[in-house]
Write an enzyme that holds these catalytic residues in place. Structure first.
Site, PDB file in Angstrom:
ATOM      1  N   SER A   1      38.339  34.996  33.803  1.00 26.34           N
ATOM      2  CA  SER A   1      37.366  35.316  34.840  1.00 26.34           C
ATOM      3  C   SER A   1      36.155  34.390  34.782  1.00 26.34           C
ATOM      4  CB  SER A   1      36.970  36.791  34.707  1.00 26.34           C
ATOM      5  OG  SER A   1      36.152  37.208  35.762  1.00 26.34           O
TER       6      SER A   1
ATOM      7  N   ASP B   1      43.130  38.654  43.707  1.00 23.37           N
ATOM      8  CA  ASP B   1      43.604  39.452  42.565  1.00 23.37           C
ATOM      9  C   ASP B   1      42.869  40.777  42.448  1.00 23.37           C
ATOM     10  OD1 ASP B   1      41.112  38.842  41.529  1.00 23.37           O
ATOM     11  OD2 ASP B   1      41.849  37.742  39.780  1.00 23.37           O
TER      12      ASP B   1
ATOM     13  N   HIS C   1      43.071  41.653  38.474  1.00 24.23           N
ATOM     14  CA  HIS C   1      42.178  40.712  37.797  1.00 24.23           C
ATOM     15  C   HIS C   1      42.148  40.900  36.280  1.00 24.23           C
ATOM     16  CE1 HIS C   1      38.902  37.868  37.545  1.00 24.23           C
ATOM     17  NE2 HIS C   1      38.139  38.751  36.911  1.00 24.23           N
TER      18      HIS C   1
END
Length: 751
Positions: free
Chosen positions: A355, A634, A690
């Site tokens: 991320s 996502d 995610h």
């Protein structure tokens, strides 16, 4: 059954001895005395929604006035029949026996109950979203209100009768063993893990040492110094794990005072020092059995990795990246860790991130190779190529996320809009302004604002299939805004209920409110002028730039659309991310009016935050729900941010952003949700969510091949499931231009 339980509670109260009651009363009295003397009160500029829930007597205004037990003689008589009790006990006893209709719950208990229900509701929403069961016709707030609301008052009363919230939280915390799930899962899921299977079938073994860089909010923060209310949490987590939840529920104001950063310095407030937890435990699990990096760690252990050849380098994810080095020396420690592993093992290191960690690594690459005279470490342009075998970014938010904009603008994102009935209850305790003030103090959120300006976000080809005059987000001009105002009117007269200067109102707030469509760059300009209410004095505004730069500098090291990849012709770069989930992309907003000043509604009295999401905007055909337009991604990061740089800009010479032609491979994983008995709260081993992507079996297999060199040819190629290449081509062909180098080629850092 509920009534039976209530009778048992009443019966047990009748049989309670007087000493027990006195002990209980003394505990409550002492707790209140400590709160008054030891807890720092809110500052004078604190938001109205931030109220003292420790003691109603310390609060000037409350939504519900506490019930006065002296107004009920019947309650006094009822309480005295249990024995000779103190006046303080009389008030508590009469409070318990009062009619529910006249007896609001104490603020602390009301907040705890509301928060618990709110969190439960969030979990339900997220689970339904993961499994594809949440559609535009479904209203969780309506369903909960119809089914549960009639029972809330009774449940509140019974909870109040039987326990004190603080004691209840402590009991749960003491009995909760966060390591139990980890141990059980490791034993029961061993043969299902890709690492075990590859080690058994292919003889895969640890090859390159690994350093992991976690992402936003997923690692723990501990108290190393704090105000009086937090001293009891010394070296305990205030964020992540059960300790963080316990601290928030027990004393929300104290928690907020320690989680917020000084907006003018971007660092610690006075008397407060929160620091990142360290080791694998910092980010293996977020809370309870909600794993983050643990699946990766387990699979790496299956092929022979251990703490001697892999490490997790956690950091304070709230800070702007400059301050990670200035305050904590994070990048110096990361550099030393990589150099030590390289020296000890004799092999180059695999650096991996999740991320926002991708942006941290981009900043690190520029910092480590830039000369000291320009603010870098001065290790030389070849340092990355000499020390790193590969950089694996998992779900990398290279171009930022639109929801960072709404978080800083109004303290909102899609999940806050999805919460209805109990979200309203929590709003008075942790409202928009409180969230906005907290989130806008975090420099990291500013680094995640959408990057690339109008050239990438305004063409709208990742969002729009059709264009029309009736579509504010996909107009016929084919220039898509990030935010559309549904009540913009240049003829309106505006009044403001906030402590803003005339300059701020005239030059920033008013022009933004009156304009209907706001493109990416215009929105970023407003945020920098407003600066979370601090204007250009905000630390984040002073430290960073957000669009318009043509040359790399320390202000944009986090921005891959301006700062090129380092000199690393031998290093390989892998972009591993999920697709197929609805993800926030653009928003409908309206003024945050208190109420119209006149009947015609032409004069609006606007409070802080000046805007809020317009939750009334809906369109199933356009994938708009509660004022948010969704696109492929996502679930947290839209496709354009995940894949444009990897599949296009870093592949093209004319972008100037990959000057040494580092090999970049893009590997996408389509979302397929399924129920797993082994992990019932997540979306299964093929989830592309995610965070779930860190446990996706296909991703894990690719990851393990990269770090072990086992059948590496299987991953040294693109695997693209989405239309990212088509979207990129259309963006580049748009009149706004996409990403191309301007003037001279970008120079290499350190050269």
């Amino acid at each position: 059954m509920l009534s039976g339980k209530s009778n048992r509670v009443k019966e047990s109260r009748k049989t309670s001895t007087t000493p027990q009651k006195q002990g209980s009363t003394r505990g409550r009295t002492q707790h209140r005395r400590t709160s008054k003397d030891g807890r720092m009160s809110a500052s004078t500029d604190a938001p109205p929604s931030v109220i003292n829930t420790e003691d109603p007597e310390d609060t000037e205004t409350l939504e519900d006035e506490p019930y006065d037990p002296t107004s009920s003689p019947e309650s006094k008589a009822s309480s005295k029949q249990h024995g000779n009790i103190s006046n303080d006990e009389e008030s508590h006893a009469s409070h318990r026996s009062a009619s529910p209709s006249r007896m609001p719950a104490p603020p602390r208990l009301c907040f705890g109950l509301a928060l618990a229900l709110w969190i439960a509701e969030i979990l339900i929403v997220l689970s339904l979203k993961r499994f594809g069961m949440l559609n535009n016709d479904f209203r969780l707030d309506v369903a909960v209100k119809e089914q549960l609301a009639p029972h809330i008052e009774r449940i509140q009363l019974q909870l109040e009768e039987s326990l004190q919230l603080g004691q209840y939280v402590d009991q749960i915390y003491a009995q909760f063993n966060e390591t139990a799930y980890s141990s059980l899962a490791y034993l029961t899921q061993e043969t299902k893990r890709p690492g075990y299977q590859m080690a058994t079938a292919e003889g895969a073994q640890a090859q390159y040492p690994i350093v992991m860089v976690p992402g936003f909010v997923t690692s723990g923060l501990e108290v190393w110094a704090g105000k009086a209310c937090a001293k009891k949490h010394f070296r305990q987590r205030l964020w992540a794990a059960m300790g963080g939840a316990r601290s928030f529920i027990a004393d929300r104001d104290c928690w907020r005072q320690h989680m917020i950063l000084d907006p003018l310095t971007g660092s610690d407030p006075d008397e407060v020092r929160l620091r990142a937890s360290q080791g694998f435990e910092a980010a293996d699990y977020f809370m309870g059995n909600y794993w983050v990096w643990n699946k990766v760690i387990e699979n790496l252990a299956d092929v022979g990795y251990n703490p001697s050849n892999m490490a997790l380098e956690a950091y304070d994810w709230r800070l702007a990246y400059h301050l990670l080095e200035e305050r904590d020396g994070y990048f110096s420690r990361l550099k030393s860790r990589i150099e030590d592993m390289h020296r000890v093992t004799g092999k180059k290191v695999v650096l991996t991130s999740h991320s926002m960690g991708a942006l941290v690594v981009h900043h690190f690459f520029a910092w480590v190779t830039t000369s000291t005279s320009e603010g870098g470490r001065g290790a030389g342009s070849k340092w990355v190529d000499e020390h790193l075998h590969a950089f694996i970014n998992i779900a990398g938010s290279h171009l930022g996320v639109p929801k960072a904009t709404t978080a800083i603008l109004s303290g909102e994102m899609s999940d806050t809009g999805l919460i209805g009935t109990f979200g309203d209850m929590v709003e008075q305790f942790f409202g928009r302004r409180v969230r906005r003030d907290l989130w806008s103090s975090w420099g990291s959120l500013w680094t995640m604002l959408p990057k690339g300006g109008n050239a990438l976000w305004s063409p709208g080809f990742d969002m729009c299939e059709e264009w029309g005059d009736d579509d504010l987000l996909c107009p016929t001009s084919q220039v898509s805004p990030l935010i559309a105002m549904t009540d913009a009117s240049p003829t309106s007269s505006l009044a403001f209920d906030g402590n803003w200067s005339e300059t701020m109102i005239n030059e920033a707030i008013t022009p933004f409110i009156l304009k209907q469509e706001h493109e990416n760059e215009g929105t970023l300009d407003f945020l920098t002028k407003f600066g979370g209410g601090f204007g250009e004095n905000s630390s984040s505004v002073k430290l960073m730039s957000f669009h318009g730069d043509t040359k790399p500098s320390s202000r944009n090291w986090h921005d891959p659309t301006v700062t090129p990849l380092p000199y690393a012709p031998k290093m390989k770069m892998y972009c591993l991310y999920g697709t197929g989930l609805d993800t926030e992309r653009a928003y409908f907003y309206r003024r945050n009016n208190i109420e119209p000043v006149d009947e015609g509604g032409l004069v609006a009295n606007i409070t802080d935050p000046v805007l809020k999401m317009d939750l009334t905007v809906e369109s199933e055909a356009k994938n708009i729900k509660l004022g948010v337009r969704y696109v492929n991604g996502d679930g947290s990061v839209p496709l354009i941010s995940l894949g444009y740089m990897c599949a296009d800009a870093w592949q093209r010479e004319d972008s100037g952003l990959n000057p040494s032609n580092t090999a970049v491979f893009t590997r996408e994983y389509e979302h397929h949700a399924e129920f797993s008995v082994d992990d019932p709260m997540r979306a299964g081993p093929k989830s592309a969510d995610h965070v779930d992507i860190l446990g996706n079996t296909e991703m894990l297999e690719d990851f393990l091949r990269i770090v072990t060199d086992s059948s590496i040819d299987k991953v040294n190629m693109d695997k693209i499931e989405s239309n990212i290449k088509e979207v990129a081509q259309k963006i580049n062909a748009h009149e706004l231009g996409g990403l191309r180098k301007k003037g001279k080629s970008f120079r290499l850092f350190g050269s």
